[in-house]
Design a protein around this motif. Structure first.
Motif, PDB file in Angstrom:
ATOM      1  N   ASN A  66       0.872  -1.099  -0.119  1.00 40.44           N
ATOM      2  CA  ASN A  66       0.012  -0.068   0.006  1.00 40.44           C
ATOM      3  C   ASN A  66       0.816   1.041  -0.139  1.00 40.44           C
ATOM      4  OD1 ASN A  66       0.937  -0.633   2.393  1.00 40.44           O
ATOM      5  ND2 ASN A  66      -0.645   0.100   3.682  1.00 40.44           N
ATOM      6  N   GLU A  67       1.924   1.197  -0.822  1.00 44.72           N
ATOM      7  CA  GLU A  67       2.863   2.367  -0.668  1.00 44.72           C
ATOM      8  C   GLU A  67       2.173   3.648  -1.209  1.00 44.72           C
ATOM      9  OE1 GLU A  67       6.629   0.932  -2.411  1.00 44.72           O
ATOM     10  OE2 GLU A  67       7.200  -0.010  -0.539  1.00 44.72           O
ATOM     11  N   ASN A  68       1.564   3.415  -2.457  1.00 43.92           N
ATOM     12  CA  ASN A  68       0.869   4.640  -2.781  1.00 43.92           C
ATOM     13  C   ASN A  68      -0.172   5.305  -2.006  1.00 43.92           C
ATOM     14  OD1 ASN A  68       2.858   4.716  -5.286  1.00 43.92           O
ATOM     15  ND2 ASN A  68       1.224   3.114  -6.041  1.00 43.92           N
ATOM     16  N   GLU A  69      -1.013   4.269  -1.400  1.00 39.38           N
ATOM     17  CA  GLU A  69      -2.263   4.825  -0.555  1.00 39.38           C
ATOM     18  C   GLU A  69      -1.656   5.695   0.816  1.00 39.38           C
ATOM     19  OE1 GLU A  69      -3.455   0.655  -1.534  1.00 39.38           O
ATOM     20  OE2 GLU A  69      -1.980   2.039  -2.355  1.00 39.38           O
ATOM     21  N   LEU A  70      -0.326   5.036   1.282  1.00 39.22           N
ATOM     22  CA  LEU A  70       0.045   5.681   2.375  1.00 39.22           C
ATOM     23  C   LEU A  70       0.735   7.110   2.024  1.00 39.22           C
ATOM     24  CD1 LEU A  70       1.953   2.677   3.907  1.00 39.22           C
ATOM     25  CD2 LEU A  70       0.087   4.029   4.937  1.00 39.22           C
ATOM     26  N   LEU A  71       1.361   7.168   0.802  1.00 39.43           N
ATOM     27  CA  LEU A  71       1.685   8.347   0.595  1.00 39.43           C
ATOM     28  C   LEU A  71       0.562   9.535   0.215  1.00 39.43           C
ATOM     29  CD1 LEU A  71       4.706   7.650  -1.997  1.00 39.43           C
ATOM     30  CD2 LEU A  71       4.852   8.437   0.360  1.00 39.43           C
ATOM     31  N   GLU A  72      -0.321   8.877  -0.243  1.00 40.45           N
ATOM     32  CA  GLU A  72      -1.475   9.937  -0.410  1.00 40.45           C
ATOM     33  C   GLU A  72      -1.950  10.326   0.779  1.00 40.45           C
ATOM     34  OE1 GLU A  72      -3.644  12.123  -2.298  1.00 40.45           O
ATOM     35  OE2 GLU A  72      -2.234  10.897  -3.556  1.00 40.45           O
ATOM     36  N   LEU A  73      -2.020   9.565   1.878  1.00 39.96           N
ATOM     37  CA  LEU A  73      -2.410  10.107   3.241  1.00 39.96           C
ATOM     38  C   LEU A  73      -1.507  11.167   3.668  1.00 39.96           C
ATOM     39  CD1 LEU A  73      -2.926   6.812   5.367  1.00 39.96           C
ATOM     40  CD2 LEU A  73      -4.869   8.601   4.576  1.00 39.96           C
ATOM     41  N   SER A  74      -0.287  11.287   3.363  1.00 39.76           N
ATOM     42  CA  SER A  74       0.754  12.277   3.687  1.00 39.76           C
ATOM     43  C   SER A  74       0.230  13.652   2.683  1.00 39.76           C
ATOM     44  CB  SER A  74       2.000  12.046   3.250  1.00 39.76           C
ATOM     45  OG  SER A  74       2.689  11.052   4.272  1.00 39.76           O
ATOM     46  N   TYR A  75       0.085  13.237   1.300  1.00 36.84           N
ATOM     47  CA  TYR A  75      -0.219  14.355   0.670  1.00 36.84           C
ATOM     48  C   TYR A  75      -1.481  15.110   0.871  1.00 36.84           C
ATOM     49  CZ  TYR A  75       3.760  12.515  -1.921  1.00 36.84           C
ATOM     50  OH  TYR A  75       5.098  11.806  -2.011  1.00 36.84           O
ATOM     51  N   SER A  76      -2.558  14.200   1.275  1.00 32.45           N
ATOM     52  CA  SER A  76      -3.946  14.795   1.052  1.00 32.45           C
ATOM     53  C   SER A  76      -4.244  15.266   2.675  1.00 32.45           C
ATOM     54  CB  SER A  76      -4.791  13.695   0.779  1.00 32.45           C
ATOM     55  OG  SER A  76      -4.755  12.703   1.868  1.00 32.45           O
ATOM     56  N   ARG A  77      -3.189  15.301   3.743  1.00 33.02           N
ATOM     57  CA  ARG A  77      -3.625  15.867   4.842  1.00 33.02           C
ATOM     58  C   ARG A  77      -3.717  17.519   4.730  1.00 33.02           C
ATOM     59  NH1 ARG A  77      -1.000  17.950   9.412  1.00 33.02           N
ATOM     60  NH2 ARG A  77       0.935  18.010   8.196  1.00 33.02           N
ATOM     61  N   THR A  78      -4.872  17.815   5.602  1.00 31.11           N
ATOM     62  CA  THR A  78      -5.218  19.399   5.551  1.00 31.11           C
ATOM     63  C   THR A  78      -3.888  20.162   6.508  1.00 31.11           C
ATOM     64  OG1 THR A  78      -7.459  18.921   5.319  1.00 31.11           O
ATOM     65  CG2 THR A  78      -6.794  21.137   6.056  1.00 31.11           C
ATOM     66  N   TYR A  79      -3.590  21.242   5.978  1.00 31.60           N
ATOM     67  CA  TYR A  79      -2.526  22.002   6.715  1.00 31.60           C
ATOM     68  C   TYR A  79      -2.976  22.638   8.031  1.00 31.60           C
ATOM     69  CZ  TYR A  79       0.677  21.400   2.862  1.00 31.60           C
ATOM     70  OH  TYR A  79       1.660  20.977   1.878  1.00 31.60           O
ATOM     71  N   THR A  80      -2.209  22.671   8.964  1.00 33.05           N
ATOM     72  CA  THR A  80      -2.682  23.448  10.138  1.00 33.05           C
ATOM     73  C   THR A  80      -2.495  24.972  10.159  1.00 33.05           C
ATOM     74  OG1 THR A  80      -0.592  23.199  11.359  1.00 33.05           O
ATOM     75  CG2 THR A  80      -1.918  21.405  11.751  1.00 33.05           C
ATOM     76  N   LYS A  81      -2.881  25.654  10.980  1.00 35.96           N
ATOM     77  CA  LYS A  81      -2.657  27.051  10.873  1.00 35.96           C
ATOM     78  C   LYS A  81      -1.146  27.480  10.566  1.00 35.96           C
ATOM     79  CE  LYS A  81      -6.081  29.963  12.823  1.00 35.96           C
ATOM     80  NZ  LYS A  81      -6.701  30.791  14.137  1.00 35.96           N
ATOM     81  N   THR A  82      -0.294  26.648  11.602  1.00 32.71           N
ATOM     82  CA  THR A  82       1.007  26.992  11.701  1.00 32.71           C
ATOM     83  C   THR A  82       1.839  26.442  10.243  1.00 32.71           C
ATOM     84  OG1 THR A  82       1.019  26.620  14.012  1.00 32.71           O
ATOM     85  CG2 THR A  82       3.247  26.321  12.918  1.00 32.71           C
ATOM     86  N   GLU A  83       1.289  25.521   9.718  1.00 37.42           N
ATOM     87  CA  GLU A  83       1.761  25.292   8.510  1.00 37.42           C
ATOM     88  C   GLU A  83       1.384  26.024   7.447  1.00 37.42           C
ATOM     89  OE1 GLU A  83       1.341  20.659  10.161  1.00 37.42           O
ATOM     90  OE2 GLU A  83       0.427  21.043   8.477  1.00 37.42           O
ATOM     91  N   LYS A  84       0.345  26.651   7.692  1.00 32.85           N
ATOM     92  CA  LYS A  84      -0.207  27.290   6.358  1.00 32.85           C
ATOM     93  C   LYS A  84       0.624  28.746   6.284  1.00 32.85           C
ATOM     94  CE  LYS A  84      -4.833  26.019   5.996  1.00 32.85           C
ATOM     95  NZ  LYS A  84      -6.126  26.296   6.532  1.00 32.85           N
ATOM     96  N   MET A  85       0.850  29.273   7.656  1.00 31.32           N
ATOM     97  CA  MET A  85       1.542  30.404   7.907  1.00 31.32           C
ATOM     98  C   MET A  85       3.286  30.222   7.490  1.00 31.32           C
ATOM     99  SD  MET A  85       0.038  33.295   9.261  1.00 31.32           S
ATOM    100  CE  MET A  85       1.500  34.069   9.863  1.00 31.32           C
TER     101      MET A  85
END
Lengths: 281, 281
Positions: free
Chosen positions: B235-254
């Protein structure tokens, strides 16, 4: 090899945009990575993903013109956003810089300290205690590195501060500047370098690439002449032209081509053709 | 905070092209710079100007999914082109890594060592002495860091080696691989991670960005399950999709917007509009 320690905050680390100035490649300029030396490329002081051109590149290149038989090593320890308190002698930045310097000193003679800091202390009246705090840092640094008379080159804060973008909050930069200048005038083996005429990135706080190159020349002039530099040099553009127009050595050409190949900019066949050409030149 | 030490040569440092994969921003992933922590951006291990995506990014992001209440710190000490002899315990790379780890351990618990090395030993029969040399390095490392049982994750060398470009000289990579695997099988708290199926940059020696992401997942699987990973994960592709699709926090957006502004990609007005938006979300 003669080495220099880079201390301070982001304008020592360097935030000049890489593509705004010609690059400097010089096999006699080395930089410390993982405790050992490698040929310099910019960014030298990679404290942040936005790191770029610093004053150290043109400083080192000017040093090389005056020291044709020797090699210079740069020890990058500047940290973006750091206040003077972050550099206190019981804090990590100070201790880490000592540690890095000691790795460098196993294979080089430390001959100078380059300091640029103050933006993060340009408010709240911090200038009032700047002098005494800096004195403790510098005295301890010289003692711990066993270099009591090592020259310290202190750059001023630029006049674009206090006006816009990230620089807007630096309302007391001129007062910090007075302390920096006073420190350099009063302390032994300290030299002040003016930031007059330097210009900024759009963020209003970071010295742009062209100005970093000029600042580096002034730092070198202060180091070389052992005097304060209170005005811009009259020949800054000509000196930079000397850096940019130098013919690359075989080693430098190989370095640049290897990098281009590793980055996928040229094919293996193109790379090998270049290697042949360099070896036959 | 739990921290991990990154040791080895270029494929541990990371040479994946940054623009070939979505970025990973995660405020719970920190990296060591100047002896202290900051939010991670790639390249994490800036040993060369060609440094890029390494396995540590997706490793750390996978770690964060399994450790929702904790923070991970990465200690980058890998050095491009280094041979096993360069990592001998009396050499600078080893000593500098110990020094960096000790800075990190002032504010974190060191819980794992990530190792990837061997390309620079894939010729001249170096594989014959690889095991015994690595043993001295690892035993000394565990002792000096006072972490006798710390897990060591050892990645294999990829099958694209020995064929073209800079990888052509690695003719004995399969023999080094056997030693790496044997070492992990025989030594306590060591786990082997296969490089099967990983692909390279055009230079024929460096793992490309997509494969580095997958390799990081395998490293984490080995660390998390405390077992060897001898096949690619299903499930390597699915796991990477989890990393890429996570919504950024306020701190990360800043963080991202501040970086864009510092790099001149957005104007001050655009930046301030973003800040307003982030604060109102």
């Amino acid at each position: 090899m003669k080495s220099f320690l880079m201390l301070g905050q982001s304008n020592m680390a360097g935030r000049g945009f890489i593509d705004e100035v010609p690059p400097i490649y010089n096999e006699r300029i080395q930089m410390l990575r993982n405790g050992q030396w490698q040929m310099m490329t910019e960014p030298i002081n990679y404290d942040r993903p936005v790191s770029g051109v610093s004053l150290a590149g043109s400083f080192a290149d000017a040093w090389c013109r005056e020291n044709q038989e020797d090699t210079i090593g740069l020890i990058p320890c500047a940290e973006g956003g750091s206040s003077l308190d972050d550099w206190a002698i019981d804090k990590v930045l100070f201790k880490h810089a000592i540690s890095e310097a000691k790795f460098a000193m196993q294979t080089s003679e430390l001959v100078g300290i380059l300091w640029h800091q103050g933006e993060s202390d340009s408010f709240n009246g911090n200038y009032k205690v700047y002098y005494e705090k800096l004195l403790v840092i510098i005295e301890t640094l010289r003692k711990e590195l066993n270099t009591p008379d090592i020259p310290l080159i202190i750059g001023g804060l630029p006049d674009f501060l206090g006006k816009e973008g990230f620089g807007k909050n630096c309302t007391e930069y001129a007062l910090v500047n007075k302390e920096l200048e006073k420190f350099a005038f009063e302390q032994d083996n300290c030299y002040f370098v003016t930031a007059v005429g330097l210009t900024s990135n759009p963020d209003g706080i970071h010295i742009d690439a062209v100005s970093q190159r000029k600042f580096g020349l002034r730092y070198f002039e202060a180091f070389s002449k052992k005097q304060h530099i209170l005005e811009q040099l009259i020949n800054e553009n000509e000196l930079l032209e000397l850096s940019y127009s130098r013919t690359y050595t075989k080693t430098e050409k190989m370095y640049i081509n290897s990098m281009d190949f590793a980055l996928g900019k040229i094919s293996y066949d193109e790379f090998m053709a270049q290697v042949m050409k360099i070896n036959n030149d």
